[in-house]
Design a protein around this motif. Structure first.
Motif, short mmCIF file in Angstrom:
data_model
loop_
_atom_site.label_atom_id
_atom_site.label_comp_id
_atom_site.label_asym_id
_atom_site.label_seq_id
_atom_site.Cartn_x
_atom_site.Cartn_y
_atom_site.Cartn_z
N ALA A 110 7.81 12.62 -8.87
CA ALA A 110 7.37 12.39 -7.50
C ALA A 110 8.27 11.36 -6.84
CB ALA A 110 5.92 11.92 -7.48
N THR A 111 8.38 11.46 -5.52
CA THR A 111 9.04 10.46 -4.72
C THR A 111 7.94 9.79 -3.91
OG1 THR A 111 11.03 11.80 -4.58
CG2 THR A 111 10.80 10.04 -2.96
N ARG A 112 7.85 8.47 -4.02
CA ARG A 112 6.76 7.74 -3.37
C ARG A 112 7.32 6.66 -2.46
NH1 ARG A 112 3.04 6.04 -8.30
NH2 ARG A 112 1.49 5.78 -6.67
N TRP A 113 6.66 6.44 -1.33
CA TRP A 113 7.01 5.39 -0.40
C TRP A 113 5.87 4.38 -0.36
CZ3 TRP A 113 8.63 10.30 0.17
CH2 TRP A 113 9.96 10.52 0.53
N ARG B 128 0.83 -1.20 0.00
CA ARG B 128 0.00 0.00 0.00
C ARG B 128 0.86 1.25 0.00
NH1 ARG B 128 -1.67 2.10 5.26
NH2 ARG B 128 -0.32 1.15 6.79
N PRO B 129 0.41 2.28 -0.70
CA PRO B 129 1.16 3.54 -0.71
C PRO B 129 1.18 4.14 0.68
CG PRO B 129 -0.55 3.51 -2.41
CD PRO B 129 -0.76 2.32 -1.56
N ALA B 130 2.34 4.62 1.11
CA ALA B 130 2.46 5.25 2.42
C ALA B 130 2.33 6.76 2.30
CB ALA B 130 3.78 4.88 3.07
N TRP B 131 3.18 7.39 1.46
CA TRP B 131 3.09 8.82 1.21
C TRP B 131 3.83 9.16 -0.07
CZ3 TRP B 131 5.91 6.87 5.29
CH2 TRP B 131 7.27 7.15 5.32
N GLU B 132 3.64 10.40 -0.52
CA GLU B 132 4.22 10.85 -1.78
C GLU B 132 4.63 12.30 -1.67
OE1 GLU B 132 2.62 11.52 -6.33
OE2 GLU B 132 1.81 9.87 -5.16
N VAL B 133 5.80 12.64 -2.22
CA VAL B 133 6.28 14.02 -2.27
C VAL B 133 6.43 14.38 -3.75
CG1 VAL B 133 8.16 15.60 -1.69
CG2 VAL B 133 7.51 13.79 -0.09
N GLU C 46 4.50 0.71 1.72
CA GLU C 46 4.64 -0.22 2.84
C GLU C 46 4.26 -1.62 2.35
OE1 GLU C 46 3.53 2.64 6.59
OE2 GLU C 46 1.94 1.44 5.70
N PHE C 47 5.05 -2.60 2.77
CA PHE C 47 4.82 -3.98 2.39
C PHE C 47 4.67 -4.83 3.64
CE2 PHE C 47 7.20 -2.00 -0.93
CZ PHE C 47 6.64 -2.49 -2.09
N ARG C 48 3.77 -5.81 3.58
CA ARG C 48 3.63 -6.75 4.68
C ARG C 48 3.39 -8.14 4.11
NH1 ARG C 48 0.27 -5.66 9.85
NH2 ARG C 48 2.32 -4.96 10.45
N LEU C 49 4.20 -9.08 4.59
CA LEU C 49 4.03 -10.49 4.25
C LEU C 49 3.75 -11.23 5.54
CD1 LEU C 49 7.15 -10.90 1.96
CD2 LEU C 49 4.82 -11.22 1.23
N LEU D 42 11.20 3.06 -1.20
CA LEU D 42 11.15 4.39 -1.80
C LEU D 42 11.26 4.25 -3.30
CD1 LEU D 42 11.86 7.64 -1.41
CD2 LEU D 42 14.12 6.79 -1.88
N VAL D 43 10.43 4.99 -4.04
CA VAL D 43 10.49 4.99 -5.50
C VAL D 43 10.73 6.42 -5.94
CG1 VAL D 43 9.25 4.52 -7.63
CG2 VAL D 43 8.87 3.08 -5.63
#
Length: 151
Positions: free
Chosen positions: A15-18, A4-9, A20-23, A36-37
């Motif tokens: 844009a810089t996007r973060w 899921r997307p965490a935040w974006e600048v 979150e991953f959960r397994l 971070l992308v």
């Protein structure tokens, strides 16, 4: 598994996007990660696993995260997304040349009014903590002014 997307600048050229991953595994094991992308690269900033992962497991996790981010982002260059098949991290120069790159990116970001730490993160492909350490090394080498003036 969830992404899921965490935040974006947003910046002028992208844009810089973060994310979150959960397994979650059936045996109770769990892996949480933050990636971070920016500028077509994917950088894994933080990984928490219970129980701990081996180095081989981390390599598999990095590949899985890169593929998942490519699916979660728009492909190509729109909104700073990454297309499939790109490598995760640029290889920044080391030593004196690396410190000069950090100082150059830091000063350019200050002049343009953007966050200098994010600029260094984007240029080096490292996370926030490592980028702050690199900025400190550039300061120690005299390439950037001291953070605070001594009285």
């Amino acid at each position: 598994m969830s992404v899921r997307p965490a935040w974006e600048v947003r910046e002028s050229e992208g844009a810089t996007r973060w994310f979150e991953f959960r397994l979650d595994f059936a045996d109770g094991a769990r892996v949480d990660a933050l990636a971070l992308v920016a500028g077509g690269s994917v950088c894994v900033e933080e990984v928490r696993a219970q129980p701990a992962l081996t180095l081989d497991d981390l390599a598999v996790l990095a590949d899985w995260i890169e593929e998942s981010v490519a699916g979660a982002c728009a492909t190509g260059s729109e909104a700073g997304g990454v297309g499939p098949g790109r490598r995760a991290r640029p290889v920044p120069p080391r030593g004196a040349e690396g410190r000069q790159l950090v100082a150059r990116e830091y000063r350019a970001a200050q002049r343009s009014g953007t966050d200098p730490v994010l600029a260094v993160m984007s240029a080096t492909g490292h996370g926030r903590r490592t980028s702050l350490r690199l900025i400190g090394q550039a300061r120690d080498a005299g390439l950037l002014p001291a953070r605070r003036a001594r009285r």
